[in-house]
Write a protein that holds these residues in place. Structure first.
Motif, PDB file in Angstrom:
ATOM      1  N   PRO A 185     103.138  39.106  41.512  1.00 49.78           N
ATOM      2  CA  PRO A 185     104.346  38.278  41.450  1.00 49.78           C
ATOM      3  C   PRO A 185     105.146  38.519  40.175  1.00 49.78           C
ATOM      4  O   PRO A 185     104.660  39.153  39.242  1.00 49.78           O
ATOM      5  CB  PRO A 185     103.787  36.856  41.478  1.00 49.78           C
ATOM      6  N   ASP A 186     106.368  38.025  40.183  1.00 45.56           N
ATOM      7  CA  ASP A 186     107.225  38.197  39.022  1.00 45.56           C
ATOM      8  C   ASP A 186     107.059  37.010  38.076  1.00 45.56           C
ATOM      9  O   ASP A 186     106.394  36.020  38.388  1.00 45.56           O
ATOM     10  CB  ASP A 186     108.685  38.327  39.463  1.00 45.56           C
ATOM     11  N   SER A 187     107.682  37.111  36.913  1.00 47.58           N
ATOM     12  CA  SER A 187     107.612  36.051  35.917  1.00 47.58           C
ATOM     13  C   SER A 187     108.597  34.930  36.249  1.00 47.58           C
ATOM     14  O   SER A 187     109.527  35.113  37.046  1.00 47.58           O
ATOM     15  CB  SER A 187     107.925  36.622  34.535  1.00 47.58           C
ATOM     16  N   LEU A 188     108.400  33.777  35.625  1.00 47.11           N
ATOM     17  CA  LEU A 188     109.284  32.638  35.871  1.00 47.11           C
ATOM     18  C   LEU A 188     110.731  32.967  35.525  1.00 47.11           C
ATOM     19  O   LEU A 188     111.656  32.564  36.225  1.00 47.11           O
ATOM     20  CB  LEU A 188     108.821  31.428  35.055  1.00 47.11           C
ATOM     21  N   VAL A 189     110.923  33.701  34.431  1.00 50.93           N
ATOM     22  CA  VAL A 189     112.249  34.169  34.044  1.00 50.93           C
ATOM     23  C   VAL A 189     112.241  35.690  34.136  1.00 50.93           C
ATOM     24  O   VAL A 189     111.426  36.340  33.476  1.00 50.93           O
ATOM     25  CB  VAL A 189     112.607  33.730  32.611  1.00 50.93           C
ATOM     26  N   PRO A 190     113.102  36.296  34.967  1.00 49.33           N
ATOM     27  CA  PRO A 190     113.081  37.754  35.116  1.00 49.33           C
ATOM     28  C   PRO A 190     113.304  38.464  33.784  1.00 49.33           C
ATOM     29  O   PRO A 190     114.187  38.089  33.004  1.00 49.33           O
ATOM     30  CB  PRO A 190     114.237  38.029  36.086  1.00 49.33           C
ATOM     31  N   THR A 191     112.497  39.483  33.531  1.00 57.17           N
ATOM     32  CA  THR A 191     112.637  40.272  32.305  1.00 57.17           C
ATOM     33  C   THR A 191     113.277  41.625  32.596  1.00 57.17           C
ATOM     34  O   THR A 191     113.210  42.532  31.768  1.00 57.17           O
ATOM     35  CB  THR A 191     111.265  40.476  31.648  1.00 57.17           C
ATOM     36  N   TRP A 192     113.887  41.774  33.738  1.00 58.38           N
ATOM     37  CA  TRP A 192     114.529  43.013  34.166  1.00 58.38           C
ATOM     38  C   TRP A 192     115.772  42.675  34.962  1.00 58.38           C
ATOM     39  O   TRP A 192     115.888  41.553  35.439  1.00 58.38           O
ATOM     40  CB  TRP A 192     113.556  43.838  35.019  1.00 58.38           C
ATOM     41  N   PRO A 193     116.710  43.599  35.124  1.00 54.93           N
ATOM     42  CA  PRO A 193     116.834  44.862  34.397  1.00 54.93           C
ATOM     43  C   PRO A 193     117.269  44.584  32.966  1.00 54.93           C
ATOM     44  O   PRO A 193     117.902  43.566  32.685  1.00 54.93           O
ATOM     45  CB  PRO A 193     117.920  45.596  35.180  1.00 54.93           C
ATOM     46  N   ALA A 194     116.966  45.511  32.087  1.00 55.21           N
ATOM     47  CA  ALA A 194     117.314  45.303  30.683  1.00 55.21           C
ATOM     48  C   ALA A 194     117.119  46.595  29.911  1.00 55.21           C
ATOM     49  O   ALA A 194     116.374  47.484  30.331  1.00 55.21           O
ATOM     50  CB  ALA A 194     116.449  44.199  30.072  1.00 55.21           C
ATOM     51  N   VAL A 195     117.784  46.676  28.786  1.00 57.69           N
ATOM     52  CA  VAL A 195     117.449  47.642  27.748  1.00 57.69           C
ATOM     53  C   VAL A 195     116.985  46.824  26.558  1.00 57.69           C
ATOM     54  O   VAL A 195     117.683  45.898  26.121  1.00 57.69           O
ATOM     55  CB  VAL A 195     118.654  48.525  27.369  1.00 57.69           C
ATOM     56  N   ILE A 196     115.792  47.126  26.066  1.00 60.70           N
ATOM     57  CA  ILE A 196     115.282  46.386  24.921  1.00 60.70           C
ATOM     58  C   ILE A 196     115.350  47.254  23.668  1.00 60.70           C
ATOM     59  O   ILE A 196     115.321  48.480  23.733  1.00 60.70           O
ATOM     60  CB  ILE A 196     113.852  45.865  25.148  1.00 60.70           C
ATOM     61  N   ARG A 197     115.468  46.575  22.540  1.00 61.94           N
ATOM     62  CA  ARG A 197     115.533  47.237  21.232  1.00 61.94           C
ATOM     63  C   ARG A 197     114.232  46.947  20.491  1.00 61.94           C
ATOM     64  O   ARG A 197     113.843  45.785  20.331  1.00 61.94           O
ATOM     65  CB  ARG A 197     116.732  46.715  20.451  1.00 61.94           C
ATOM     66  N   VAL A 198     113.561  48.005  20.031  1.00 58.15           N
ATOM     67  CA  VAL A 198     112.295  47.874  19.319  1.00 58.15           C
ATOM     68  C   VAL A 198     112.506  48.405  17.904  1.00 58.15           C
ATOM     69  O   VAL A 198     112.734  49.600  17.705  1.00 58.15           O
ATOM     70  CB  VAL A 198     111.171  48.653  20.028  1.00 58.15           C
ATOM     71  N   GLU A 199     112.436  47.512  16.925  1.00 60.14           N
ATOM     72  CA  GLU A 199     112.668  47.875  15.528  1.00 60.14           C
ATOM     73  C   GLU A 199     111.333  47.973  14.796  1.00 60.14           C
ATOM     74  O   GLU A 199     110.505  47.058  14.867  1.00 60.14           O
ATOM     75  CB  GLU A 199     113.549  46.828  14.855  1.00 60.14           C
ATOM     76  N   PHE A 200     111.137  49.074  14.085  1.00 62.21           N
ATOM     77  CA  PHE A 200     109.928  49.283  13.297  1.00 62.21           C
ATOM     78  C   PHE A 200     110.224  48.875  11.855  1.00 62.21           C
ATOM     79  O   PHE A 200     111.112  49.431  11.203  1.00 62.21           O
ATOM     80  CB  PHE A 200     109.484  50.740  13.391  1.00 62.21           C
ATOM     81  N   LEU A 201     109.486  47.890  11.385  1.00 60.31           N
ATOM     82  CA  LEU A 201     109.790  47.233  10.122  1.00 60.31           C
ATOM     83  C   LEU A 201     109.077  47.899   8.952  1.00 60.31           C
ATOM     84  O   LEU A 201     108.103  48.628   9.118  1.00 60.31           O
ATOM     85  CB  LEU A 201     109.391  45.758  10.213  1.00 60.31           C
ATOM     86  N   GLU A 202     109.552  47.626   7.745  1.00 63.05           N
ATOM     87  CA  GLU A 202     108.918  48.067   6.506  1.00 63.05           C
ATOM     88  C   GLU A 202     108.212  46.881   5.862  1.00 63.05           C
ATOM     89  O   GLU A 202     108.789  45.790   5.793  1.00 63.05           O
ATOM     90  CB  GLU A 202     109.979  48.617   5.541  1.00 63.05           C
ATOM     91  N   PRO A 203     106.984  47.017   5.360  1.00 59.30           N
ATOM     92  CA  PRO A 203     106.151  48.224   5.388  1.00 59.30           C
ATOM     93  C   PRO A 203     105.436  48.435   6.712  1.00 59.30           C
ATOM     94  O   PRO A 203     104.907  49.504   6.969  1.00 59.30           O
ATOM     95  CB  PRO A 203     105.142  47.966   4.267  1.00 59.30           C
ATOM     96  N   ALA A 204     105.390  47.390   7.568  1.00 57.94           N
ATOM     97  CA  ALA A 204     104.723  47.526   8.864  1.00 57.94           C
ATOM     98  C   ALA A 204     105.232  46.424   9.777  1.00 57.94           C
ATOM     99  O   ALA A 204     105.865  45.460   9.336  1.00 57.94           O
ATOM    100  CB  ALA A 204     103.202  47.442   8.711  1.00 57.94           C
ATOM    101  N   GLY A 205     104.938  46.565  11.045  1.00 52.89           N
ATOM    102  CA  GLY A 205     105.323  45.545  12.009  1.00 52.89           C
ATOM    103  C   GLY A 205     106.404  46.033  12.958  1.00 52.89           C
ATOM    104  O   GLY A 205     107.108  47.015  12.695  1.00 52.89           O
ATOM    105  N   VAL A 206     106.522  45.326  14.075  1.00 50.16           N
ATOM    106  CA  VAL A 206     107.486  45.662  15.119  1.00 50.16           C
ATOM    107  C   VAL A 206     108.213  44.391  15.530  1.00 50.16           C
ATOM    108  O   VAL A 206     107.601  43.332  15.684  1.00 50.16           O
ATOM    109  CB  VAL A 206     106.776  46.281  16.346  1.00 50.16           C
ATOM    110  N   LYS A 207     109.517  44.497  15.705  1.00 48.80           N
ATOM    111  CA  LYS A 207     110.317  43.382  16.212  1.00 48.80           C
ATOM    112  C   LYS A 207     111.099  43.872  17.422  1.00 48.80           C
ATOM    113  O   LYS A 207     111.711  44.938  17.383  1.00 48.80           O
ATOM    114  CB  LYS A 207     111.285  42.878  15.135  1.00 48.80           C
ATOM    115  N   TRP A 208     111.068  43.099  18.508  1.00 51.35           N
ATOM    116  CA  TRP A 208     111.835  43.507  19.678  1.00 51.35           C
ATOM    117  C   TRP A 208     112.860  42.431  20.024  1.00 51.35           C
ATOM    118  O   TRP A 208     112.710  41.261  19.677  1.00 51.35           O
ATOM    119  CB  TRP A 208     110.921  43.775  20.883  1.00 51.35           C
ATOM    120  N   SER A 209     113.896  42.858  20.729  1.00 50.75           N
ATOM    121  CA  SER A 209     114.914  41.932  21.215  1.00 50.75           C
ATOM    122  C   SER A 209     115.594  42.556  22.420  1.00 50.75           C
ATOM    123  O   SER A 209     115.544  43.774  22.624  1.00 50.75           O
ATOM    124  CB  SER A 209     115.946  41.625  20.122  1.00 50.75           C
TER     125      SER A 209
END
Length: 553
Positions: free
Chosen positions: A457-481
């Motif tokens: 089944p799908d999620s309660l709120v559709p997460t598609w279609p989409a283009v997501i942005r994945v930012e690689f942080l300094e000194p480490a870590g990942v942030k998406w939006s």
């Protein structure tokens, strides 16, 4: 027949959009494409959405060559229907076969390539600036090469294993050609209860398999595997071992030998080595396993030159589906960063961050009742698999154990790679591209989310279609939006009338040569209704290439 179909596709828009079809009559109401409307798409401030090309049939991926031409892989009508009954007539779907369409930098159509030469869906395409060639994976076993717009199309790789997941993303670096070679099965079994290819003779195994085993399809492994003896008993009564042909049971301690090429891997060849062979093909002995332990690698991209990710390979990977007798639940879509040769993601025993023995991957708890085994068709050797309860006791509402048994008894002594991002289960994370300062970002990867098909089944709120942005942080870590999404979450075909015209199924992203514009490949409308005899309707001319430009304002 095509003329009749074209006429029927001119039914009133309201009728086509508000009725999926009539199961009783066995026919779809023909659907027509919505006019693409950039105003129905939301992007961050400083970016502008336009239409680059519209009216395409099933575009699945794109690449940009050195002259700025945009090469678009056209998948062809994989899902159907291929023909149906409507208004007393037999109608043929006008969606054509797989090929490549080339456009100039302004969206003018230049040429069609490979019409009639490709026989199965086109899933990815890639340009190699090092030799000015375009590489075209044909999902079923072949990779093609063409030297420029007027070059000759040549098959350079074949003799690859078949299955549900075959050739994925493709790229090049430092004289090597890299591609994703999918893991053929869902979760390690050639199980006829959830696959249609398991009794099919595979030419790969005819040539390269154990002569004492059947030549049918299964999962080729990248390293020697000591087997736990895990088997499934399918509904036809056959006992099948993991990583073995259908109907061949496994025994604890048996060894499955490594193959090259292997499933769930990033493979590579040294560009030009095929010229040493009289047939012009890359042979298996010229192939190397660069990384392993994935499932279905749709996107493979090295980082931008001069960045800290220049030598890092990003891999988008579609997680396991919640089906089959070895049912692994909640398998995420994943993004990996491979930093050196030999790294292992661990599939099919490790799903993303953890091993499938973790309770996350099982929907049901087992509380000790042997008549209520959570996986009644699983066996170790010829003995039913029964989970072992812990020696401690929990409150009744959480009593028991959850988890899925392992296939592999010898862990990789070099350890395992973890993904840097997990995405919503069964909403495929497909094509990826790195952006840089010219697009207003740094150390940032963009990924297209295609969406659920038949593995909900799908999620309660559709997460598609989409283009997501994945930012690689300094000194480490990942942030998406979310970078690009419809005004109302979910595909355009199912929106309220006032919100239609946005994205349907985003499948790939690529940047133009100036780095300021992102092109987003939208496969188009794939309408789904499992009450119909043919559950999918591929709507003709609904594919779009969207253009997102960085304005900085």
């Amino acid at each position: 027949m095509l003329a009749a179909a074209a006429g029927l596709l001119l039914v009133p828009l309201a009728v086509a959009q508000n009725q999926s079809g009539t199961p009783v009559s066995g026919g779809w109401v023909p659907r027509v494409a919505h006019k693409p409307d950039p105003s129905k798409i939301v992007v961050p401030k400083g970016y502008k959405v336009d239409v680059f090309v519209a009216g395409l049939d099933t575009p699945s991926a794109a690449t940009v060559d050195g002259e700025g031409n945009v090469w678009v892989a056209i998948s062809g009508n994989l899902f159907g229907p291929f023909e149906w009954e409507y208004a007393g007539q037999r109608v043929k779907n006008p969606v054509g076969g797989p090929h490549v369409e080339v456009f100039d930098k302004n969206g003018k159509h230049l040429k069609d390539i490979g019409v009639g030469m490709f026989h199965f869906v086109m899933n990815e395409i890639g340009y190699c600036a090092e030799n000015n060639k375009v590489y075209i994976p044909e999902y079923s076993q072949n990779i093609w090469e063409i030297d420029g717009l007027n070059g000759r199309l040549k098959k350079i790789i074949t003799d690859l294993p078949i299955g549900d997941h075959q050739i994925g993303g493709i790229t090049c670096k430092d004289g090597w050609l890299y591609w994703g070679q999918g893991f053929p099965s869902n979760a390690g079994f050639a199980d006829p209860d959830n696959h249609g290819w398991t009794d099919q003779v595979d030419p790969f195994w005819e040539k390269h398999g154990d002569p004492n085993l059947p030549k049918t399809a299964r999962d080729p492994v990248c390293r020697d595997v000591v087997h736990t003896g895990l088997n499934v008993r399918s509904s036809d009564g056959r006992l099948t071992g993991a990583l073995l042909p259908v109907g061949v049971p496994a025994k604890p301690g048996m060894v499955i030998k490594a193959q090259v090429p292997c499933g769930g891997s990033i493979m590579r060849v040294r560009i030009g080595d095929n010229e040493k062979n009289s047939d012009g093909l890359y042979h298996h002995e010229q192939m190397e396993v660069y990384a392993m332990g994935f499932r279905n690698q749709s996107g493979v991209r090295f980082g931008p030159k001069g960045s800290r990710f220049e030598n890092a390979l990003a891999v988008s990977d579609n997680g396991v589906n919640d089906l089959g007798h070895r049912r692994i639940a909640n398998g995420a879509e994943k993004l990996w960063i491979v930093t050196e040769k030999g790294q292992d993601g661990g599939f099919p025993d490790k799903e993303g961050m953890g091993f499938v023995t973790n309770k996350r991957y099982s929907l049901r708890a087992y509380n000790g009742a042997k008549v209520d085994r959570p996986y009644p068709q699983l066996y170790i050797g010829d003995k039913p698999w029964v989970p072992q309860l812990p020696p401690y006791r929990f409150p009744p509402h959480v009593e028991g154990v959850r988890g899925v048994p392992l296939i592999i008894a010898n862990p990789n002594p070099n350890g395992y790679l973890n993904p840097v991002l997990e995405w919503d289960t069964n909403n495929p994370f497909d094509g990826i591209a790195w952006g840089d300062q010219r697009f207003g970002v740094k150390d940032t990867l963009f990924g297209a989310i295609f969406g659920v098909i038949d593995n909900g089944p799908d999620s309660l709120v559709p997460t598609w279609p989409a283009v997501i942005r994945v930012e690689f942080l300094e000194p480490a870590g990942v942030k998406w939006s979310y970078f690009m999404r419809n005004v109302d979450p979910g595909p355009g075909a199912y929106q309220k009338p006032e919100n239609r015209g946005g994205m349907e199924r985003t499948n790939d992203v690529v940047f133009t040569n100036d780095g300021k514009t992102m092109l987003v490949v939208d496969y188009g409308e794939l309408y789904i209704d499992y009450s119909m005899p043919s559950p999918f309707f591929t709507t003709p001319k609904s594919g779009v290439i969207w253009k997102v430009t960085y304005t900085g304002q």
